[in-house]
Design a protein around this motif. Structure first.
Motif, mmCIF file in Angstrom:
data_model
loop_
_atom_site.group_PDB
_atom_site.id
_atom_site.type_symbol
_atom_site.label_atom_id
_atom_site.label_comp_id
_atom_site.label_asym_id
_atom_site.label_seq_id
_atom_site.Cartn_x
_atom_site.Cartn_y
_atom_site.Cartn_z
ATOM 1 N N SER A 93 0.864 -1.192 0.000
ATOM 2 C CA SER A 93 0.000 0.000 0.000
ATOM 3 C C SER A 93 0.891 1.228 0.000
ATOM 4 N N PRO A 94 0.924 1.993 -1.081
ATOM 5 C CA PRO A 94 1.788 3.188 -1.124
ATOM 6 C C PRO A 94 1.289 4.258 -0.152
ATOM 7 N N PRO A 95 2.178 5.166 0.274
ATOM 8 C CA PRO A 95 1.737 6.227 1.192
ATOM 9 C C PRO A 95 0.608 7.040 0.553
ATOM 10 N N GLY A 96 -0.417 7.309 1.340
ATOM 11 C CA GLY A 96 -1.546 8.087 0.837
ATOM 12 C C GLY A 96 -2.688 7.229 0.333
ATOM 13 N N GLN A 97 -2.476 5.895 0.176
ATOM 14 C CA GLN A 97 -3.568 5.036 -0.327
ATOM 15 C C GLN A 97 -4.709 5.011 0.697
ATOM 16 N N VAL A 98 -5.931 5.279 0.211
ATOM 17 C CA VAL A 98 -7.078 5.348 1.135
ATOM 18 C C VAL A 98 -7.549 3.939 1.482
ATOM 19 N N TYR A 99 -7.815 3.758 2.770
ATOM 20 C CA TYR A 99 -8.319 2.455 3.230
ATOM 21 C C TYR A 99 -9.843 2.557 3.348
ATOM 22 N N PHE A 100 -10.503 2.269 2.217
ATOM 23 C CA PHE A 100 -11.968 2.440 2.162
ATOM 24 C C PHE A 100 -12.714 1.495 3.092
ATOM 25 N N GLU A 101 -12.093 0.332 3.325
ATOM 26 C CA GLU A 101 -12.810 -0.699 4.088
ATOM 27 C C GLU A 101 -12.802 -0.452 5.598
ATOM 28 N N ALA A 102 -12.206 0.651 6.038
ATOM 29 C CA ALA A 102 -12.090 0.884 7.492
ATOM 30 C C ALA A 102 -13.451 0.761 8.178
ATOM 31 N N THR A 103 -13.482 0.006 9.231
ATOM 32 C CA THR A 103 -14.755 -0.218 9.950
ATOM 33 C C THR A 103 -14.956 0.905 10.975
ATOM 34 N N ASP A 104 -16.124 0.870 11.620
ATOM 35 C CA ASP A 104 -16.396 1.865 12.672
ATOM 36 C C ASP A 104 -15.425 1.695 13.827
ATOM 37 N N THR A 105 -15.095 0.423 14.124
ATOM 38 C CA THR A 105 -14.158 0.161 15.231
ATOM 39 C C THR A 105 -12.828 0.869 14.937
ATOM 40 N N PHE A 106 -12.384 0.767 13.679
ATOM 41 C CA PHE A 106 -11.130 1.398 13.267
ATOM 42 C C PHE A 106 -11.235 2.922 13.459
ATOM 43 N N ARG A 107 -12.306 3.491 12.961
ATOM 44 C CA ARG A 107 -12.489 4.955 13.031
ATOM 45 C C ARG A 107 -12.541 5.427 14.482
ATOM 46 N N ASN A 108 -13.198 4.581 15.310
ATOM 47 C CA ASN A 108 -13.350 4.969 16.715
ATOM 48 C C ASN A 108 -12.021 5.064 17.454
ATOM 49 N N VAL A 109 -11.003 4.338 16.954
ATOM 50 C CA VAL A 109 -9.689 4.435 17.616
ATOM 51 C C VAL A 109 -9.168 5.873 17.476
ATOM 52 N N PHE A 110 -9.421 6.502 16.312
ATOM 53 C CA PHE A 110 -9.022 7.900 16.112
ATOM 54 C C PHE A 110 -9.826 8.831 17.019
ATOM 55 N N VAL A 111 -11.111 8.472 17.217
ATOM 56 C CA VAL A 111 -11.985 9.357 17.995
ATOM 57 C C VAL A 111 -11.769 9.157 19.495
ATOM 58 N N ASN A 112 -11.732 7.871 19.935
ATOM 59 C CA ASN A 112 -11.723 7.593 21.387
ATOM 60 C C ASN A 112 -10.333 7.500 21.998
ATOM 61 N N ASN A 113 -9.315 7.435 21.158
ATOM 62 C CA ASN A 113 -7.941 7.315 21.669
ATOM 63 C C ASN A 113 -7.774 6.045 22.529
ATOM 64 N N GLU A 114 -8.370 4.975 22.055
ATOM 65 C CA GLU A 114 -8.256 3.706 22.785
ATOM 66 C C GLU A 114 -7.932 2.585 21.808
ATOM 67 N N SER A 115 -7.049 1.693 22.251
ATOM 68 C CA SER A 115 -6.700 0.555 21.391
ATOM 69 C C SER A 115 -7.929 -0.325 21.188
ATOM 70 N N ALA A 116 -7.935 -1.065 20.078
ATOM 71 C CA ALA A 116 -9.090 -1.951 19.817
ATOM 72 C C ALA A 116 -8.619 -3.170 19.040
ATOM 73 N N ILE A 117 -9.457 -4.212 19.108
ATOM 74 C CA ILE A 117 -9.174 -5.405 18.297
ATOM 75 C C ILE A 117 -10.448 -5.752 17.566
ATOM 76 N N GLU A 118 -10.338 -6.138 16.328
ATOM 77 C CA GLU A 118 -11.543 -6.504 15.583
ATOM 78 C C GLU A 118 -11.259 -7.694 14.679
ATOM 79 N N GLY A 119 -12.313 -8.335 14.277
ATOM 80 C CA GLY A 119 -12.154 -9.444 13.339
ATOM 81 C C GLY A 119 -12.744 -10.715 13.858
ATOM 82 N N PRO A 120 -12.816 -11.662 12.971
ATOM 83 C CA PRO A 120 -12.359 -11.620 11.597
ATOM 84 C C PRO A 120 -13.182 -10.656 10.727
ATOM 85 N N THR A 121 -12.455 -9.747 10.041
ATOM 86 C CA THR A 121 -13.094 -8.843 9.072
ATOM 87 C C THR A 121 -12.376 -9.001 7.734
ATOM 88 N N SER A 122 -13.086 -8.658 6.651
ATOM 89 C CA SER A 122 -12.487 -8.866 5.327
ATOM 90 C C SER A 122 -12.248 -7.536 4.623
#
Ligand code: ADP
Length: 450
Positions: free
Chosen positions: A121-150
């Motif tokens: 994945s080159p720098p700047g490539q957008v990760y469209f598949e990001a889930t809400d859990t992923f986004r929430n790490v940016f918002v809540n400042n808390e580590s998270a684990i998710e999956g299995p996700t595709s």
């Protein structure tokens, strides 16, 4: 009869109930182990991600622009080589990456794939598949684990850990580590298979043992029935033979030579022995059929019973020059509540064996002892004894020691029968014996059988 059938049905249900119980406990432990293994894998992945996030040089990352122009920067090259090293440490890890957020979209800053890899994945490539859990790490400042996700690269267990700006405490980057779902499931299967295998093994063992026991029981029942039919059918002609021989000895023997008389006597004695054996076999199979029936309990003087039995055995004992004596421990009178007929049979069997398995000139001693709750009658002989290796088989149906089989005729039913009688009395029979020294049999009757 009905009672016995019900009991058999109940007994047949018991192993299946046990198997259901084992399967239940086994399934619970398997599920628990799988959950525990899953949690452990996830926990260790997230700890690992936090550690990686904490060791990355924030200043280095900050100097990157988050687009393809980064690829030639030394900071990017250093960062990428670090991510590649992290991915190499653990075979279960597929991707390590740093992401950031721009205009509400998550994009890659750097990843652990070489630039010629199809998964790069080159720098700047957008990760469209990001889930809400992923986004929430940016918002809540808390580590998270998710999956299995595709996503477009496959199916993953992803641990995500934030890197914050120390001044504003805002999340600037999120470090992610992906573990292949297949590896995750393989770990779960390996852990879960241990309790599952034990469960299957235990259930199969119970089923196997139950089937073996049932087979053995059916075989014994069949053998018992067969033996009883044979014994029954033998008895009638044997009685005829014995009567004819009785008649010949009484009325015709005066015309016979001495040799003929002796042969006639031998035939007569053998027919009596055979008849006794047939009766004993029938008695034992009958006893089994009547097993569930209650005892006829009455107060009986055991000393009188012993007198009667001794009188019966005086002649065979005399023939072998064996003395039947009583030890000083026997009282003058001993009233015990028991089934007189059955106890008489049990004592007779033991006494008859003591004489049968003793050499000429020996002594058989009848003794007595009491405990607070029981009466114990003992019969001691100085006979052939029983080898220790044979002790555990002595009360089995049709069992005879090899030594006894060579010395005298028998059926191996007497002791089996004695044991049944004592069990019906809630008592016990046991013995102490050493080869060539002799044997003592003990019959214990509880004194509260009212
Ligand atoms: P049987 O005497 O007809 O063979 P039993 O059931 O009474 O049947 O006895 C089973 C076996 O136990 C005998 O064959 C013999 O091997 C052994 N046994 C019983 N009593 C004695 C004893 N007093 N001394 C030695 N062996 C004995």
């Amino acid at each position: 009869m009905l009672n016995k059938e019900n009991k058999q049905k109940e007994a047949a249900w018991r192993p299946y109930t046990l198997i259901v119980f084992i399967l239940l406990i086994g399934s619970i432990s398997t599920l628990y182990t799988v959950k525990y293994a899953g949690d452990s894998v996830k926990k260790s992945l997230i700890e690992h991600t936090k550690l990686v996030a904490s060791t990355l040089d924030r200043g280095n990352i900050n100097s990157l622009s988050g687009n393809e122009s980064d690829v030639d920067k030394i900071e990017y090259i250093n960062l990428k080589s670090k991510l590649i090293d992290v991915a190499k440490i653990n075979g279960d890890i597929k991707f390590v990456y740093i992401t950031s957020m721009r205009n509400g979209e998550i994009y890659f800053v750097a990843d652990s794939e070489k630039s010629d890899s199809p998964d790069y994945s080159p720098p700047g490539q957008v990760y469209f598949e990001a889930t809400d859990t992923f986004r929430n790490v940016f918002v809540n400042n808390e580590s998270a684990i998710e999956g299995p996700t595709s996503d477009r690269w496959g199916s993953w267990i992803s641990a995500l850990s934030p890197i914050t700006d120390p001044k504003s405490n805002e999340v600037m980057y999120v470090v992610g580590i992906d573990m292949n779902s297949r590896n995750y499931y393989t770990t779960l299967i390996i852990y879960g298979s241990i309790p599952a295998l034990i469960t299957i093994l235990l259930s199969s063992l119970v089923l196997f043992l139950y089937r073996e026991r049932r087979k053995e029981r059916d075989l014994l029942a069949l053998r018992s029935e067969f033996v009883s039919i044979v014994a029954h059918d033998l008895r009638t002609p044997l009685v005829g033979i014995k009567w004819s021989l009785d008649y010949m000895i009484e009325n015709e023997s005066q015309n016979l030579s001495q040799n003929q008389k002796e042969s006639l006597k031998l035939m007569h004695d053998s027919s009596v022995e055979l008849l006794k054996t047939a009766n004993q076999i029938l008695e034992s199979t009958e006893m089994e059929k009547r097993e569930a029936k209650s005892l006829i309990l009455k107060k009986a003087d055991i000393i009188s019973i012993l007198d009667e039995i001794t009188a019966i055995f005086v002649i065979p004992a005399k023939e072998k020059n064996i003395a039947i004596v009583r030890s000083g421990t026997l009282p003058k009178e001993l009233n015990i509540v028991c089934d007189q007929v059955k106890i008489k049979r049990a004592i007779s069997n033991i006494l008859s064996n003591a004489i049968k398995y003793s050499a000429a000139g020996k002594t058989v001693t009848i003794g007595y002892k009491s405990t607070p709750n029981t009466h114990i009658i003992s019969i001691t002989d100085q006979g052939i004894g029983i080898a220790t290796s044979e002790h555990s088989n002595m009360f089995k149906e049709f069992y005879r020691t090899s030594k006894a089989a060579h010395t005298s005729y028998g059926t191996g039913l007497g002791l089996y029968y004695v044991k049944k009688i004592m069990e019906l009395h809630k008592g016990r029979v046991w013995f102490e014996s050493s080869e060539d020294t002799g044997t003592t049999f003990f019959l214990e009757i509880p004194n509260n059988l009212v």
